[in-house]
Design an enzyme around this catalytic site. Structure first.
Site, PDB file in Angstrom:
ATOM      1  N   CYS A  36      53.353  14.952-123.914  1.00 22.35           N
ATOM      2  CA  CYS A  36      54.211  15.292-122.779  1.00 22.35           C
ATOM      3  C   CYS A  36      55.637  15.558-123.238  1.00 22.35           C
ATOM      4  O   CYS A  36      56.358  14.629-123.617  1.00 22.35           O
ATOM      5  CB  CYS A  36      54.142  14.131-121.780  1.00 22.35           C
ATOM      6  SG  CYS A  36      55.286  14.252-120.428  1.00 22.35           S
ATOM      7  N   CYS A  44      58.327  13.951-121.118  1.00 22.34           N
ATOM      8  CA  CYS A  44      58.456  12.506-121.347  1.00 22.34           C
ATOM      9  C   CYS A  44      59.193  12.227-122.658  1.00 22.34           C
ATOM     10  O   CYS A  44      60.073  11.379-122.711  1.00 22.34           O
ATOM     11  CB  CYS A  44      57.083  11.833-121.444  1.00 22.34           C
ATOM     12  SG  CYS A  44      55.983  12.221-120.083  1.00 22.34           S
ATOM     13  N   ASP A  45      58.816  12.924-123.711  1.00 23.39           N
ATOM     14  CA  ASP A  45      59.258  12.513-125.055  1.00 23.39           C
ATOM     15  C   ASP A  45      60.154  13.515-125.778  1.00 23.39           C
ATOM     16  O   ASP A  45      60.644  13.215-126.865  1.00 23.39           O
ATOM     17  CB  ASP A  45      58.020  12.242-125.934  1.00 23.39           C
ATOM     18  CG  ASP A  45      57.182  11.100-125.376  1.00 23.39           C
ATOM     19  OD1 ASP A  45      57.772  10.208-124.741  1.00 23.39           O
ATOM     20  OD2 ASP A  45      55.960  11.100-125.566  1.00 23.39           O
TER      21      ASP A  45
HETATM   22  C1  FAD Z   1      50.826   8.871-124.653  1.00 24.33           C
HETATM   23  C2  FAD Z   1      51.331   9.159-123.268  1.00 24.33           C
HETATM   24  C3  FAD Z   1      52.682   8.987-122.987  1.00 24.33           C
HETATM   25  C4  FAD Z   1      53.166   9.241-121.716  1.00 24.33           C
HETATM   26  N1  FAD Z   1      54.487   9.050-121.473  1.00 24.33           N
HETATM   27  C5  FAD Z   1      54.975   9.244-120.241  1.00 24.33           C
HETATM   28  C6  FAD Z   1      56.351   9.010-119.947  1.00 24.33           C
HETATM   29  O1  FAD Z   1      57.144   8.661-120.823  1.00 24.33           O
HETATM   30  N2  FAD Z   1      56.760   9.217-118.664  1.00 24.33           N
HETATM   31  C7  FAD Z   1      55.917   9.643-117.670  1.00 24.33           C
HETATM   32  O2  FAD Z   1      56.358   9.789-116.527  1.00 24.33           O
HETATM   33  N3  FAD Z   1      54.626   9.870-117.929  1.00 24.33           N
HETATM   34  C8  FAD Z   1      54.130   9.685-119.170  1.00 24.33           C
HETATM   35  N4  FAD Z   1      52.809   9.938-119.438  1.00 24.33           N
HETATM   36  C9  FAD Z   1      51.958  10.414-118.342  1.00 24.33           C
HETATM   37  C10 FAD Z   1      51.579   9.215-117.451  1.00 24.33           C
HETATM   38  O3  FAD Z   1      51.075   8.187-118.271  1.00 24.33           O
HETATM   39  C11 FAD Z   1      50.552   9.621-116.411  1.00 24.33           C
HETATM   40  O4  FAD Z   1      51.072  10.694-115.643  1.00 24.33           O
HETATM   41  C12 FAD Z   1      50.240   8.459-115.481  1.00 24.33           C
HETATM   42  O5  FAD Z   1      49.836   7.321-116.212  1.00 24.33           O
HETATM   43  C13 FAD Z   1      49.117   8.834-114.502  1.00 24.33           C
HETATM   44  O6  FAD Z   1      48.914   7.730-113.710  1.00 24.33           O
HETATM   45  P1  FAD Z   1      47.577   7.539-112.890  1.00 24.33           P
HETATM   46  O7  FAD Z   1      47.739   6.254-112.159  1.00 24.33           O
HETATM   47  O8  FAD Z   1      47.275   8.747-112.112  1.00 24.33           O
HETATM   48  O9  FAD Z   1      46.401   7.423-113.952  1.00 24.33           O
HETATM   49  P2  FAD Z   1      46.218   6.755-115.373  1.00 24.33           P
HETATM   50  O10 FAD Z   1      47.464   6.170-115.917  1.00 24.33           O
HETATM   51  O11 FAD Z   1      45.485   7.780-116.162  1.00 24.33           O
HETATM   52  O12 FAD Z   1      45.227   5.556-115.039  1.00 24.33           O
HETATM   53  C14 FAD Z   1      43.926   5.792-114.638  1.00 24.33           C
HETATM   54  C15 FAD Z   1      43.266   4.473-114.351  1.00 24.33           C
HETATM   55  O13 FAD Z   1      41.979   4.694-113.787  1.00 24.33           O
HETATM   56  C16 FAD Z   1      41.035   3.831-114.389  1.00 24.33           C
HETATM   57  N5  FAD Z   1      39.718   4.409-114.239  1.00 24.33           N
HETATM   58  C17 FAD Z   1      39.226   5.595-114.684  1.00 24.33           C
HETATM   59  N6  FAD Z   1      37.923   5.735-114.352  1.00 24.33           N
HETATM   60  C18 FAD Z   1      37.583   4.607-113.663  1.00 24.33           C
HETATM   61  C19 FAD Z   1      36.379   4.127-113.072  1.00 24.33           C
HETATM   62  N7  FAD Z   1      35.249   4.839-113.121  1.00 24.33           N
HETATM   63  N8  FAD Z   1      36.390   2.903-112.476  1.00 24.33           N
HETATM   64  C20 FAD Z   1      37.524   2.178-112.409  1.00 24.33           C
HETATM   65  N9  FAD Z   1      38.707   2.580-112.947  1.00 24.33           N
HETATM   66  C21 FAD Z   1      38.722   3.768-113.570  1.00 24.33           C
HETATM   67  C22 FAD Z   1      41.517   3.699-115.827  1.00 24.33           C
HETATM   68  O14 FAD Z   1      40.988   2.540-116.436  1.00 24.33           O
HETATM   69  C23 FAD Z   1      43.035   3.609-115.591  1.00 24.33           C
HETATM   70  O15 FAD Z   1      43.394   2.293-115.290  1.00 24.33           O
HETATM   71  C24 FAD Z   1      52.292   9.694-120.699  1.00 24.33           C
HETATM   72  C25 FAD Z   1      50.936   9.877-120.974  1.00 24.33           C
HETATM   73  C26 FAD Z   1      50.451   9.609-122.248  1.00 24.33           C
HETATM   74  C27 FAD Z   1      48.996   9.799-122.554  1.00 24.33           C
END
Ligand code: FAD
Length: 319
Positions: free
Chosen positions: A141, A144-145
């Protein structure tokens, strides 16, 4: 069993920023949410080190610390957090109907409301140290970074819209951006290609793959291989931005909810309403564009509010 046998009002699937934000709002509105964490408790942010762009942390915050705090905040309002994955769902078509959520061992929980916050998974190139160096030079991202690499040299992998957008963004911050494209052409839109090719500090390597990450404790460079000339070269960079796509975690919803051509859950414009009544989607799982922690938390809040509204319309007639 951890939860009562009776029909629930709010089951949240996922424990990233979207899931926890939805839980806090749902719990404070007396919906007694049950949240399933899945295999990655805390979601994607637990794989990174510093999060610098999340509101309210002037010094930045560690990804794990942020997500632990989100969990504690959800627990403070008595969200039931269960460390299990959902295997299978049967979602009702009826307004006010009951949805069935199946867990390991065929256990089933019934709920009138479901918030899907299962996020997405970034695609990896498939080389050594790629996962080990996430947050230590490897990123998914630029928004982000990118700032961590101000005035430095970086590389972006990919030839689609996302990769070119990332390269374009980084070119405004970084000294030099190397764009590594596997094919001998871009898949991205013409307008993006035009922008990229005009930027003096972007150098494109077509027909090239990243074959190695250089550095012992953090990323210091990459080795790239040119398929045409069959030669390799090292490039010294401080950041490698992998932009070859994300996969939304929607496998279990394939036959239950409307998905777009990339597999993201389709929601009504400006809402979190999905194709099934009482089922709402928040965070990356419904967002191919922004994919940020703060937008995920924002849509998590929206999903809880949308569910509350839905239940208040249908609850009287069903209890
Ligand atoms: C390395 C990295 C660095 C990042 N840095 C930043 C940053 O600095 N700033 C920023 O704003 N964004 C950053 N992002 C992006 C950010 O992490 C995501 O946009 C955000 O986490 C998305 O949130 P979410 O809650 O939609 O899903 P996610 O964080 O993807 O969480 C999904 C959740 O769903 C659960 N899940 C999936 N399938 C199932 C199932 N079948 N049953 C039960 N649970 C399930 C998983 O276990 C997880 O807990 C980064 C992403 C990455 C990969």
């Amino acid at each position: 069993m951890f939860f009562k046998k009776e029909t629930q009002n709010c089951v949240i699937i996922g424990s990233g920023p979207a899931g926890y934000s939805a839980a806090i709002y749902a719990a404070r509105a007396n919906m007694n949410p049950i949240l399933f964490t899945g295999v990655q408790p805390g979601g994607q942010l637990t794989t990174t080190t510093d999060v610098d762009n999340y509101l309210g942390f002037p010094e930045g915050v560690n990804g794990n610390d942020l997500m632990n705090n989100c969990k504690k905040q959800a627990e403070r309002f008595n969200t039931k957090i269960i460390n299990q994955s959902v295997n299978h769902v049967v979602l009702s078509n009826i307004k006010g109907g009951t949805h069935r959520i199946f867990l390991d061992g065929k256990k089933c929980i019934e709920s009138r409301g479901v918030i899907v916050a299962t996020g997405s998974t970034p695609k990896f190139v498939g080389i050594n140290k790629e996962k080990k160096f996430i947050g230590l030079g490897v990123s998914f991202c630029a928004t982000c970074d990118g700032f961590f690499h101000k005035e430095k040299n970086v590389a972006v992998v990919g030839g689609g819209d996302t990769a070119l957008e990332e390269a374009n963004y980084l070119a405004k911050i970084c000294k030099k951006v190397y764009l590594i494209v596997r094919k001998n052409y871009f898949k991205a839109s013409k307008i993006l290609q035009y922008r990229i090719l005009r930027k003096k500090n972007i150098k494109v390597f077509f027909c090239s793959n990243v074959t190695e990450i250089i550095g012992d404790n953090f990323l210091e460079g990459i080795k790239i291989f040119n398929q045409k000339t069959e030669t390799s070269k090292n490039i010294l960079i401080s950041g490698l931005f992998i932009a070859i796509g994300h996969v939304p975690n929607t496998e279990i919803f394939k036959n239950e909810l409307d998905l777009d051509e990339k597999g993201y859950i389709v929601v009504q414009k400006g809402k979190t309403i999905t194709s099934k009544p009482g089922v709402f989607a928040a965070g990356d799982v419904q967002d191919p564009d922004y994919r940020q922690a703060i937008t995920s938390a924002g849509t998590g809040c929206m999903a809880a509010l949308d569910l509350e509204k839905y239940l208040s319309l249908y609850l009287e007639s069903i209890t």
